[in-house]
Design a protein around this motif. Structure first.
Motif, PDB file in Angstrom:
ATOM      1  N   ASN A   1       0.689  17.947  -1.404  1.00  0.00           N
ATOM      2  CA  ASN A   1       1.307  18.655  -2.514  1.00  0.00           C
ATOM      3  C   ASN A   1       2.086  19.865  -2.002  1.00  0.00           C
ATOM      4  O   ASN A   1       1.571  20.642  -1.190  1.00  0.00           O
ATOM      5  CB  ASN A   1       0.250  19.125  -3.514  1.00  0.00           C
ATOM      6  N   MET A   2       3.303  20.002  -2.492  1.00  0.00           N
ATOM      7  CA  MET A   2       4.141  21.119  -2.069  1.00  0.00           C
ATOM      8  C   MET A   2       3.875  22.336  -2.952  1.00  0.00           C
ATOM      9  O   MET A   2       4.148  22.327  -4.156  1.00  0.00           O
ATOM     10  CB  MET A   2       5.618  20.729  -2.156  1.00  0.00           C
ATOM     11  N   GLY A   3       3.326  23.376  -2.329  1.00  0.00           N
ATOM     12  CA  GLY A   3       3.109  24.633  -3.030  1.00  0.00           C
ATOM     13  C   GLY A   3       4.260  25.582  -2.760  1.00  0.00           C
ATOM     14  O   GLY A   3       5.398  25.154  -2.553  1.00  0.00           O
ATOM     15  N   SER A   4       3.966  26.875  -2.719  1.00  0.00           N
ATOM     16  CA  SER A   4       5.024  27.852  -2.494  1.00  0.00           C
ATOM     17  C   SER A   4       4.440  29.212  -2.167  1.00  0.00           C
ATOM     18  O   SER A   4       3.349  29.563  -2.631  1.00  0.00           O
ATOM     19  CB  SER A   4       5.913  27.983  -3.732  1.00  0.00           C
TER      20      SER A   4
ATOM     21  N   ARG B   1       0.830  -1.200   0.000  1.00  0.00           N
ATOM     22  CA  ARG B   1       0.000   0.000   0.000  1.00  0.00           C
ATOM     23  C   ARG B   1       0.872   1.260   0.000  1.00  0.00           C
ATOM     24  O   ARG B   1       2.067   1.198   0.261  1.00  0.00           O
ATOM     25  CB  ARG B   1      -0.910   0.026   1.236  1.00  0.00           C
ATOM     26  N   ILE B   2       0.217   2.376  -0.284  1.00  0.00           N
ATOM     27  CA  ILE B   2       0.806   3.708  -0.084  1.00  0.00           C
ATOM     28  C   ILE B   2      -0.211   4.496   0.725  1.00  0.00           C
ATOM     29  O   ILE B   2      -1.326   4.737   0.261  1.00  0.00           O
ATOM     30  CB  ILE B   2       1.101   4.421  -1.419  1.00  0.00           C
ATOM     31  N   ASP B   3       0.144   4.865   1.924  1.00  0.00           N
ATOM     32  CA  ASP B   3      -0.765   5.628   2.775  1.00  0.00           C
ATOM     33  C   ASP B   3      -0.651   7.124   2.547  1.00  0.00           C
ATOM     34  O   ASP B   3      -1.637   7.856   2.657  1.00  0.00           O
ATOM     35  CB  ASP B   3      -0.476   5.334   4.252  1.00  0.00           C
ATOM     36  N   VAL B   4       0.562   7.577   2.278  1.00  0.00           N
ATOM     37  CA  VAL B   4       0.822   9.017   2.128  1.00  0.00           C
ATOM     38  C   VAL B   4       1.657   9.243   0.878  1.00  0.00           C
ATOM     39  O   VAL B   4       2.745   8.677   0.739  1.00  0.00           O
ATOM     40  CB  VAL B   4       1.575   9.586   3.350  1.00  0.00           C
ATOM     41  N   LEU B   5       1.156  10.058  -0.034  1.00  0.00           N
ATOM     42  CA  LEU B   5       1.939  10.494  -1.192  1.00  0.00           C
ATOM     43  C   LEU B   5       2.337  11.940  -0.981  1.00  0.00           C
ATOM     44  O   LEU B   5       1.479  12.796  -0.742  1.00  0.00           O
ATOM     45  CB  LEU B   5       1.126  10.372  -2.484  1.00  0.00           C
ATOM     46  N   VAL B   6       3.630  12.206  -1.065  1.00  0.00           N
ATOM     47  CA  VAL B   6       4.115  13.585  -0.954  1.00  0.00           C
ATOM     48  C   VAL B   6       4.757  13.972  -2.286  1.00  0.00           C
ATOM     49  O   VAL B   6       5.820  13.470  -2.654  1.00  0.00           O
ATOM     50  CB  VAL B   6       5.132  13.747   0.181  1.00  0.00           C
ATOM     51  N   ASN B   7       4.086  14.854  -3.006  1.00  0.00           N
ATOM     52  CA  ASN B   7       4.613  15.372  -4.270  1.00  0.00           C
ATOM     53  C   ASN B   7       5.551  16.534  -3.963  1.00  0.00           C
ATOM     54  O   ASN B   7       5.144  17.695  -3.894  1.00  0.00           O
ATOM     55  CB  ASN B   7       3.462  15.832  -5.168  1.00  0.00           C
ATOM     56  N   ASN B   8       6.812  16.185  -3.767  1.00  0.00           N
ATOM     57  CA  ASN B   8       7.802  17.175  -3.374  1.00  0.00           C
ATOM     58  C   ASN B   8       8.733  17.579  -4.516  1.00  0.00           C
ATOM     59  O   ASN B   8       9.289  18.670  -4.513  1.00  0.00           O
ATOM     60  CB  ASN B   8       8.636  16.626  -2.209  1.00  0.00           C
ATOM     61  N   ALA B   9       8.913  16.704  -5.505  1.00  0.00           N
ATOM     62  CA  ALA B   9       9.845  16.995  -6.594  1.00  0.00           C
ATOM     63  C   ALA B   9       9.467  18.295  -7.290  1.00  0.00           C
ATOM     64  O   ALA B   9       8.304  18.524  -7.625  1.00  0.00           O
ATOM     65  CB  ALA B   9       9.850  15.843  -7.604  1.00  0.00           C
ATOM     66  N   GLY B  10      10.448  19.146  -7.498  1.00  0.00           N
ATOM     67  CA  GLY B  10      10.177  20.413  -8.155  1.00  0.00           C
ATOM     68  C   GLY B  10      11.440  21.205  -8.391  1.00  0.00           C
ATOM     69  O   GLY B  10      12.487  20.930  -7.795  1.00  0.00           O
ATOM     70  N   TYR B  11      11.331  22.174  -9.276  1.00  0.00           N
ATOM     71  CA  TYR B  11      12.466  23.031  -9.604  1.00  0.00           C
ATOM     72  C   TYR B  11      11.998  24.470  -9.699  1.00  0.00           C
ATOM     73  O   TYR B  11      10.839  24.745  -9.993  1.00  0.00           O
ATOM     74  CB  TYR B  11      13.099  22.620 -10.934  1.00  0.00           C
ATOM     75  N   GLY B  12      12.925  25.387  -9.474  1.00  0.00           N
ATOM     76  CA  GLY B  12      12.629  26.803  -9.627  1.00  0.00           C
ATOM     77  C   GLY B  12      13.565  27.414 -10.656  1.00  0.00           C
ATOM     78  O   GLY B  12      14.712  27.727 -10.340  1.00  0.00           O
ATOM     79  N   TYR B  13      13.092  27.524 -11.901  1.00  0.00           N
ATOM     80  CA  TYR B  13      13.923  28.075 -12.969  1.00  0.00           C
ATOM     81  C   TYR B  13      13.661  29.574 -13.095  1.00  0.00           C
ATOM     82  O   TYR B  13      12.620  29.977 -13.608  1.00  0.00           O
ATOM     83  CB  TYR B  13      13.605  27.402 -14.299  1.00  0.00           C
ATOM     84  N   PRO B  14      14.579  30.435 -12.628  1.00  0.00           N
ATOM     85  CA  PRO B  14      14.343  31.868 -12.741  1.00  0.00           C
ATOM     86  C   PRO B  14      14.541  32.377 -14.162  1.00  0.00           C
ATOM     87  O   PRO B  14      15.306  31.801 -14.940  1.00  0.00           O
ATOM     88  CB  PRO B  14      15.396  32.465 -11.788  1.00  0.00           C
ATOM     89  N   GLY B  15      13.848  33.428 -14.473  1.00  0.00           N
ATOM     90  CA  GLY B  15      13.988  34.032 -15.795  1.00  0.00           C
ATOM     91  C   GLY B  15      12.856  35.005 -16.063  1.00  0.00           C
ATOM     92  O   GLY B  15      11.750  34.845 -15.530  1.00  0.00           O
ATOM     93  N   LEU B  16      13.125  36.019 -16.875  1.00  0.00           N
ATOM     94  CA  LEU B  16      12.091  36.974 -17.252  1.00  0.00           C
ATOM     95  C   LEU B  16      11.114  36.304 -18.212  1.00  0.00           C
ATOM     96  O   LEU B  16      11.521  35.537 -19.094  1.00  0.00           O
ATOM     97  CB  LEU B  16      12.721  38.204 -17.901  1.00  0.00           C
TER      98      LEU B  16
ATOM     99  N   GLY C   1       4.150  16.724 -13.848  1.00  0.00           N
ATOM    100  CA  GLY C   1       4.787  15.598 -13.174  1.00  0.00           C
ATOM    101  C   GLY C   1       4.061  15.249 -11.892  1.00  0.00           C
ATOM    102  O   GLY C   1       3.819  14.072 -11.583  1.00  0.00           O
ATOM    103  N   LEU C   2       3.708  16.271 -11.135  1.00  0.00           N
ATOM    104  CA  LEU C   2       2.946  16.072  -9.901  1.00  0.00           C
ATOM    105  C   LEU C   2       1.624  15.367 -10.182  1.00  0.00           C
ATOM    106  O   LEU C   2       1.230  14.433  -9.469  1.00  0.00           O
ATOM    107  CB  LEU C   2       2.714  17.429  -9.236  1.00  0.00           C
ATOM    108  N   MET C   3       0.943  15.783 -11.238  1.00  0.00           N
ATOM    109  CA  MET C   3      -0.358  15.193 -11.543  1.00  0.00           C
ATOM    110  C   MET C   3      -0.234  13.757 -12.054  1.00  0.00           C
ATOM    111  O   MET C   3      -1.083  12.907 -11.751  1.00  0.00           O
ATOM    112  CB  MET C   3      -1.104  16.052 -12.568  1.00  0.00           C
ATOM    113  N   GLU C   4       0.822  13.471 -12.815  1.00  0.00           N
ATOM    114  CA  GLU C   4       0.996  12.099 -13.296  1.00  0.00           C
ATOM    115  C   GLU C   4       1.218  11.134 -12.129  1.00  0.00           C
ATOM    116  O   GLU C   4       0.661  10.039 -12.095  1.00  0.00           O
ATOM    117  CB  GLU C   4       2.165  12.016 -14.282  1.00  0.00           C
ATOM    118  N   VAL C   5       2.051  11.548 -11.171  1.00  0.00           N
ATOM    119  CA  VAL C   5       2.298  10.701 -10.004  1.00  0.00           C
ATOM    120  C   VAL C   5       1.019  10.559  -9.181  1.00  0.00           C
ATOM    121  O   VAL C   5       0.662   9.464  -8.734  1.00  0.00           O
ATOM    122  CB  VAL C   5       3.441  11.274  -9.140  1.00  0.00           C
ATOM    123  N   THR C   6       0.322  11.661  -8.992  1.00  0.00           N
ATOM    124  CA  THR C   6      -0.930  11.628  -8.229  1.00  0.00           C
ATOM    125  C   THR C   6      -1.936  10.675  -8.855  1.00  0.00           C
ATOM    126  O   THR C   6      -2.531   9.826  -8.179  1.00  0.00           O
ATOM    127  CB  THR C   6      -1.538  13.039  -8.138  1.00  0.00           C
TER     128      THR C   6
END
Length: 293
Positions: free
Chosen positions: A139-142, A83-98, A117-122
């Motif tokens: 889900n990790m927001g910001s 089983r999976i009791d808890v899914l934590v979608n933590n993977a992410g990147y912050g690409y800066p740019g104008l 990516g978050l939605m595919e895993v979810t």
């Protein structure tokens, strides 16, 4: 308070919040399936898993992989302990740019990891949780979704704002299956990768009109780590408390949101005040567009 041993699936466990969450969950007696895009970056976790295979497993998972690949990894994760009791979608990147210089390609790159990516895993995990009529989705927001009015963070802020919106919808859609949904909204935390990604710097796409803004933004990003006050270990221990209903969460109702950091608290209050001001000032226009009775 949860007395049961939970099974966590955590994406992006190579560093930052993900790495600390692995250890925080294990310290409570839970089991963890830690995933990373590169197994080389979690070599130490692989070694620990060999010695503690009863509570820790490590899998390779690139959240930008094709859907079938992600589903196969999730199925493999489920087979480890059933089983999976808890899914934590933590993977992410912050690409800066104008925004204009990076264009839609830069924005798509950001969304591929942080949102799609978050939605595919979810979507790969949810059938397993629905079948058991229980589970927790984190889900990790910001803070950037609340404070996007800063040059360089547009693509990242947009991806996190999308995460915020879809998470709120999921909280309603999944409640009928006994699945709790938590949107984590952290401010600035002193992790290894915080503000560490290089900004978009394609000379062929640089727009002279933005030269001054770009220079100032790049200079600000280079020094921003100096002012970060958030302790990522404390943050992830608070997250485990909420999921397990113990510690700081003991006796409290499920919050739906976990806001971490004085900076994001101030940002949210500032945005709410700004919106309230617009509503008050423009109320005649807001209310003046109905059909005539």
């Amino acid at each position: 308070m949860s007395t049961a041993q939970l099974v966590w699936l955590i994406t992006g466990a190579s560093q930052g919040f993900g790495r600390r969450l692995v250890h925080a969950a294990l310290s409570r007696g839970d089991k963890v399936i830690a995933t990373s895009r590169s197994i080389e970056k979690v070599h130490d976790l692989v070694q620990q898993a060999a010695a503690r295979s009863e509570v820790l497993a490590v899998l390779t998972l690139d959240v930008t992989s094709e859907r079938r690949v992600i589903e196969d990894v999730v199925d493999e994760a489920v087979r480890i302990w059933g089983r999976i009791d808890v899914l934590v979608n933590n993977a992410g990147y912050g690409y800066p740019g104008l925004v204009e210089e990076g264009g839609t390609d830069w924005i798509r790159l950001q969304f591929e990891t942080n949102f799609f990516g978050l939605m595919e895993v979810t979507n790969a995990v949810l059938p397993h949780m629905r079948s058991k009529r229980k589970g927790t989705l984190v889900n990790m927001g910001s803070r950037s979704a609340w404070k996007p009015e800063i040059p360089f963070i547009g693509p990242y802020s947009a991806s996190k704002a999308a995460v915020h919106a879809i998470t709120e919808t999921l909280s309603v859609e999944l409640a009928q299956f006994g699945i709790h949904v938590l949107l984590v909204e952290p401010g600035g935390f002193l992790t290894e990768g915080a503000y560490g990604y290089p900004p978009f710097q394609d000379p062929a796409k640089m727009i002279p009109d933005y030269d001054e803004m770009r220079t100032q933004a790049a200079s600000g990003f280079a020094t921003i780590r100096q002012g970060i006050r958030g302790d990522p270990d404390k943050a992830m221990n608070a997250l485990v408390d909420v999921v397990r209903g113990e510690g700081v969460a003991q006796g409290r109702e499920w919050p739906g949101y976990l806001i971490l950091g004085e900076d994001v608290e101030a940002d949210i209050k500032r945005k709410m005040k700004k919106m309230e001001s617009v509503l008050d000032t423009w109320s005649d226009v807001t209310r003046g567009v109905n059909l005539e009775p």
